[in-house]
Design a protein around this motif. Structure first.
Motif, short mmCIF file in Angstrom:
data_model
loop_
_atom_site.label_atom_id
_atom_site.label_comp_id
_atom_site.label_asym_id
_atom_site.label_seq_id
_atom_site.Cartn_x
_atom_site.Cartn_y
_atom_site.Cartn_z
N GLY A 109 0.69 -1.28 0.15
CA GLY A 109 -0.07 0.05 0.12
C GLY A 109 0.87 1.27 -0.26
O GLY A 109 0.60 2.15 -0.89
N LEU A 110 1.79 1.24 0.96
CA LEU A 110 2.56 2.55 0.77
C LEU A 110 3.76 2.60 -0.24
O LEU A 110 3.71 3.77 -0.80
CB LEU A 110 3.50 2.57 2.23
CG LEU A 110 2.84 2.57 3.65
CD1 LEU A 110 3.88 2.37 4.62
CD2 LEU A 110 2.45 3.99 3.64
N PHE A 111 4.24 1.78 -0.79
CA PHE A 111 5.25 1.91 -1.59
C PHE A 111 4.84 1.55 -3.17
O PHE A 111 5.42 2.46 -3.91
CB PHE A 111 6.47 1.13 -1.17
CG PHE A 111 7.00 1.85 0.35
CD1 PHE A 111 7.70 2.89 0.27
CD2 PHE A 111 7.08 0.76 1.41
CE1 PHE A 111 7.99 3.40 1.64
CE2 PHE A 111 7.66 1.45 2.53
CZ PHE A 111 7.91 2.61 2.68
N LEU A 112 4.16 0.72 -3.29
CA LEU A 112 3.85 0.23 -4.76
C LEU A 112 2.55 1.04 -4.91
O LEU A 112 2.31 1.45 -6.39
CB LEU A 112 3.37 -1.35 -4.54
CG LEU A 112 4.74 -2.30 -4.29
CD1 LEU A 112 4.57 -3.67 -4.66
CD2 LEU A 112 5.95 -1.85 -5.08
N GLU A 113 1.63 1.19 -4.31
CA GLU A 113 0.43 1.82 -4.70
C GLU A 113 0.42 3.35 -4.21
O GLU A 113 -0.21 4.13 -4.59
CB GLU A 113 -0.78 1.09 -4.00
CG GLU A 113 -1.00 -0.34 -4.32
CD GLU A 113 -1.85 -0.91 -3.73
OE1 GLU A 113 -2.37 -0.46 -2.67
OE2 GLU A 113 -2.26 -2.02 -4.15
N GLY A 114 1.34 3.81 -3.21
CA GLY A 114 1.57 5.29 -3.01
C GLY A 114 0.52 5.71 -2.09
O GLY A 114 0.15 7.01 -1.99
N GLU A 118 -2.32 6.55 6.86
CA GLU A 118 -3.73 6.46 7.53
C GLU A 118 -4.42 5.64 6.50
O GLU A 118 -5.07 4.74 7.12
CB GLU A 118 -4.25 8.01 7.56
CG GLU A 118 -3.72 9.14 8.50
CD GLU A 118 -2.27 9.81 7.92
OE1 GLU A 118 -1.93 9.42 6.64
OE2 GLU A 118 -1.74 10.33 8.56
N VAL A 119 -4.43 5.76 5.11
CA VAL A 119 -5.31 4.85 4.41
C VAL A 119 -4.91 3.48 4.44
O VAL A 119 -5.68 2.61 4.83
CB VAL A 119 -5.26 5.26 3.07
CG1 VAL A 119 -5.86 4.39 2.11
CG2 VAL A 119 -5.71 6.91 2.64
N GLY A 125 -6.37 -2.80 8.80
CA GLY A 125 -7.33 -2.94 10.10
C GLY A 125 -6.32 -2.55 11.55
O GLY A 125 -6.65 -2.88 12.47
N TYR A 126 -5.61 -1.40 11.34
CA TYR A 126 -4.81 -1.09 12.47
C TYR A 126 -5.42 0.39 12.97
O TYR A 126 -6.25 0.77 12.35
CB TYR A 126 -3.58 -0.83 12.07
CG TYR A 126 -2.45 -1.79 11.79
CD1 TYR A 126 -2.44 -2.73 12.69
CD2 TYR A 126 -1.93 -2.21 10.52
CE1 TYR A 126 -1.64 -3.90 12.41
CE2 TYR A 126 -0.99 -2.95 10.27
CZ TYR A 126 -0.82 -3.96 10.95
OH TYR A 126 -0.21 -5.14 10.76
N ASN A 131 1.01 2.36 13.83
CA ASN A 131 1.12 0.91 13.84
C ASN A 131 1.95 0.70 12.53
O ASN A 131 2.95 -0.02 12.46
CB ASN A 131 0.06 0.13 13.85
CG ASN A 131 -0.56 0.22 15.28
OD1 ASN A 131 -1.28 1.37 15.42
ND2 ASN A 131 -0.64 -0.76 15.93
N VAL A 132 1.44 1.61 11.35
CA VAL A 132 2.31 1.44 10.01
C VAL A 132 3.70 1.87 10.13
O VAL A 132 4.41 1.29 9.67
CB VAL A 132 1.50 2.35 8.96
CG1 VAL A 132 2.23 2.38 7.71
CG2 VAL A 132 0.11 1.53 9.04
N SER A 133 3.96 2.82 10.85
CA SER A 133 5.25 3.51 10.85
C SER A 133 6.30 2.37 11.63
O SER A 133 7.48 2.33 11.26
CB SER A 133 5.35 4.76 11.80
OG SER A 133 4.60 5.68 10.86
N LYS A 134 5.66 1.75 12.71
CA LYS A 134 6.38 0.94 13.73
C LYS A 134 6.69 -0.21 12.46
O LYS A 134 7.78 -0.88 12.70
CB LYS A 134 5.75 0.44 14.55
CG LYS A 134 5.70 1.42 15.91
CD LYS A 134 4.73 0.98 16.95
CE LYS A 134 4.36 2.24 17.78
NZ LYS A 134 3.62 1.73 18.98
#
Length: 143
Positions: A109-114, A118-119, A125-126, A131-134
Motif C-alpha cells: 500500500g505504501l510503496f507500490l500503490e503510493g 492513514e489509508v 485494520g490498524y 502501527n504502520v510506521s512501526k
C-alpha cells in the motif's frame, strides 16, 4: 533495502515507461529533409545581399556523426531502462520476502500503490498510522 529505494519505486516505474517511449521514438526517427537558408546576391547589378531558402534530402546513413550520436543516445536510454528495472525488481523482491501478510500489505500500500499511512492503516485494520510506521521501521535499517 532502504527507504529511499522504496519511496522511488513509483517514479522508477514511470521512468521506465517514459524511457521506453523515448527509445521507440529514436529508433523510428528518420529525418526526411533538411531545411535552412543561405545568403547570396542577385545575378544582376547591383549585387545586393539576400537570403535564399534551401532544402534537400537528408542522407541519414551517410552522416556518421549524427548516426553515432543517435546510437549513443539510444544506448544511454536503454542503460537507464535497465538500471530502473533492476531497482524495480529489487523493491518487489524485498516486499515479496516479507512473510507476515499484513506487513506485506502495509508495504504494498505504501510503496507500490503510493497510499498514505492513514489509508493503509484503515485498509489493513490498524487503529492508527503509528502501527504502520512501526512496521516499516521494523524492516528498514535506521540511519
Amino acid at each position: 533495502m532502504d527507504i529511499e529505494k522504496l519511496n522511488q519505486y513509483r517514479s522508477t516505474v514511470k521512468l521506465i515507461e517514459k524511457d521506453k517511449k523515448r527509445l521507440e521514438k529514436w529508433e523510428s526517427y528518420r529525418p526526411d529533409a533538411v531545411f535552412g537558408k543561405t545568403k547570396g546576391s542577385g545575378s544582376q547589378f547591383p549585387y545586393t545581399e539576400r537570403s535564399f531558402p534551401v532544402n534537400g534530402a537528408y542522407e541519414f546513413h551517410g552522416n556518421k556523426d549524427y548516426t553515432k550520436k543517435i546510437q549513443d543516445l539510444k544506448c544511454k536510454i536503454q542503460s537507464s531502462i535497465n538500471k530502473s528495472f533492476e531497482n524495480k525488481i529489487e523493491v518487489e523482491d524485498f516486499i515479496e520476502s516479507i512473510e507476515n501478510k499484513s506487513h506485506k500489505l502495509v508495504f504494498i500500500g505504501l510503496f507500490l500503490e503510493g497510499k498514505t499511512q492513514e489509508v493503509v492503516a484503515k485498509e489493513v485494520g490498524y487503529a492508527d498510522r503509528s502501527n504502520v510506521s512501526k512496521i516499516v521501521g521494523k524492516y528498514l535499517p535506521q540511519k
